[in-house]
Design an enzyme around this catalytic site. Structure first.
Site, PDB file in Angstrom:
ATOM      1  CG  HIS A 182      -2.085   3.959   2.718  1.00 45.90           C
ATOM      2  ND1 HIS A 182      -1.207   3.032   2.188  1.00 45.90           N
ATOM      3  CD2 HIS A 182      -3.119   3.275   3.231  1.00 45.90           C
ATOM      4  CE1 HIS A 182      -1.727   1.825   2.389  1.00 45.90           C
ATOM      5  NE2 HIS A 182      -2.882   1.941   3.016  1.00 45.90           N
ATOM      6  CG  ASP A 305      -6.075  -1.563   4.897  1.00 44.20           C
ATOM      7  OD1 ASP A 305      -6.173  -0.877   3.872  1.00 44.20           O
ATOM      8  OD2 ASP A 305      -5.016  -2.105   5.233  1.00 44.20           O
TER       9      ASP A 305
HETATM   10  C1  1DF Z   1      -1.341  -4.433   3.035  1.00 40.66           C
HETATM   11  C2  1DF Z   1      -1.771  -3.683   4.118  1.00 40.66           C
HETATM   12  C3  1DF Z   1      -1.336  -3.876   1.767  1.00 40.66           C
HETATM   13  C4  1DF Z   1      -2.167  -2.387   3.919  1.00 40.66           C
HETATM   14  C5  1DF Z   1      -1.776  -2.575   1.581  1.00 40.66           C
HETATM   15  O1  1DF Z   1      -1.746  -1.948   0.389  1.00 40.66           O
HETATM   16  C6  1DF Z   1      -2.262  -1.852   2.655  1.00 40.66           C
HETATM   17  C7  1DF Z   1      -0.911  -5.803   3.232  1.00 40.66           C
HETATM   18  C8  1DF Z   1      -0.840  -2.385  -0.563  1.00 40.66           C
HETATM   19  O2  1DF Z   1      -1.204  -6.373   4.284  1.00 40.66           O
HETATM   20  O3  1DF Z   1      -0.269  -6.345   2.318  1.00 40.66           O
HETATM   21  O4  1DF Z   1      -2.869  -0.696   2.395  1.00 40.66           O
HETATM   22  N1  1DF Z   1      -2.459  -1.604   5.062  1.00 40.66           N
HETATM   23  O5  1DF Z   1      -2.846  -0.424   4.956  1.00 40.66           O
HETATM   24  O6  1DF Z   1      -2.242  -2.091   6.195  1.00 40.66           O
HETATM   25 MN    MN Z   2      -4.228   0.399   3.725  1.00 40.31          MN
END
Ligand code: 1DF
Ligand code: MN
Length: 345
Positions: A182, A305
């Site tokens: 991730h 997500d």
């Molecule tokens: C965000 C996107 C934050 C994802 C995430 O975890 C995350 C974001 C802190 O948009 O701030 O897992 N993502 O996986 O795209």
């Molecule tokens: Mn994510």
């Protein structure tokens, strides 16, 4: 819910949660001195009173059984494959990280046992202490019966091509546990051009960080040492599949001039053999079509997500995907059941 919406068993594979102890630890990280790029997000979510804005991320991360289950019911999501949200335990010291990983895994197993038809889970571990991580991975898979593993890309600016992490890769391979890599923000040294325009996170930095991690693993020969290791990348493979032809071509050149080690297979061969991808936060039918053609229908999994992305558009994206019903069964649940050992309904 329409009749069509009821028909699929939707297993969402990149669904985030937190626990109060980890959130408190991250508030400490936010308030401590430091300059890593992750602090932009960590301060926003864990330290800012501003998070009581419309997104309400922290309460929705900490909620496991109320709003989350309602959201799943409303959107026809059968199962969330849960994981501790980024940056996981990877910004803590080794002892704290090891302890909090075990606690997070225990909480994850507990909520799954209360809702075994609705939740599955990816275990967290602390790469800061690779031997203890391997032990926790074994406990999480064998005793807690979790479904796979998650890591938030680099740890202290190091990647899984570094031999110090091989005990982790060895354990994952032996446990037949797929590691979901991730995102977190780009590591120190990759960070400068990502400090403005909001490039630190999901807009661009996350993809660069994780795709770089995956490429380092492939070109360093990690998959010759661990040929059965399975890696999952979100966000439509962080675009790695788009690069495979050029990676193959240029890696061969780099090998021939001695700047990259000789490997048994090419990057495209490793990517098709050792990786699967998910559609988290990347709702483009064109990108989905390309990915299925590049990697095969068995290597693409659906994800939302949650709570960073809304569920309804992610469901609408896959419900309306231009694929056959048999293909949609694989995208929505068959591939997730196989890769993450989730029992069929
Ligand atoms: C965000 C996107 C934050 C994802 C995430 O975890 C995350 C974001 C802190 O948009 O701030 O897992 N993502 O996986 O795209
Ligand atoms: Mn994510």
């Amino acid at each position: 819910m329409t009749a069509d919406a009821k028909k699929w068993r939707r297993i969402a594979t990149e669904e985030a949660l937190s626990i109060p102890e980890v959130a408190a630890g991250l508030r400490g990280v936010a308030r401590a001195p430091g300059n890593s790029l992750d602090l932009i997000l960590v301060k926003r979510i864990y330290d800012a009173q501003v998070d009581d804005g419309p997104a309400r991320l922290l309460p929705r991360l900490l909620d496991l059984e109320d709003e989350r289950l309602c959201d799943m019911d409303q959107n026809g999501v059968a199962v969330q494959l849960l994981s501790l949200t980024a940056p996981g335990v990877q910004m803590f010291d080794a002892d704290t990280a090891t302890e909090l990983a075990a606690l997070a895994n225990d909480r994850l197993a507990a909520v799954i046992s209360r809702h075994p038809a609705r939740f599955a889970g990816l275990a967290t571990f602390a790469p800061q202490s690779p031997k203890r991580a391997a032990k926790e991975m074994e406990r999480a898979i064998k005793t807690l019966k979790l479904n796979g593993l998650i890591v938030n890309s680099h740890t202290n600016n190091e990647y899984f091509d570094n031999p110090k992490y091989f005990p982790i890769l060895e354990a994952a391979e032996a446990l037949d546990a797929c590691i979901y890599i991730h995102p977190r923000a780009p590591s120190d040294g990759l960070d400068a051009p990502f400090r403005d325009y909001g490039l630190d996170g999901a807009q661009w930095g996350y993809g660069i960080e994780v795709s770089t991690h995956a490429v380092r693993m492939m070109v360093s020969g990690v998959f010759d040492r661990f040929p059965k290791l399975k890696i999952c990348l979100g966000h439509m493979g962080e675009a790695v599949q788009f690069w495979l032809w050029r990676l193959d071509y240029m890696n061969k050149n780099a090998q021939n001039r001695g700047s990259a080690p000789k490997t048994k297979l090419t990057p495209s061969e490793y990517f098709k053999r050792n990786f699967v991808i998910t559609t988290s936060g990347q709702e483009s039918h064109l990108a989905l079509d390309f990915s299925i053609k590049a990697l095969g229908i068995d290597n693409v999994l659906w994800a939302i997500d949650y709570p960073y992305q809304p569920s309804a558009p992610a469901v609408a994206f896959m419900d309306s995907a231009p694929v056959s019903a048999a293909e949609k069964e694989k995208l929505y649940h068959g591939n997730a059941e196989r890769v993450f050992h989730i029992p069929p309904a």
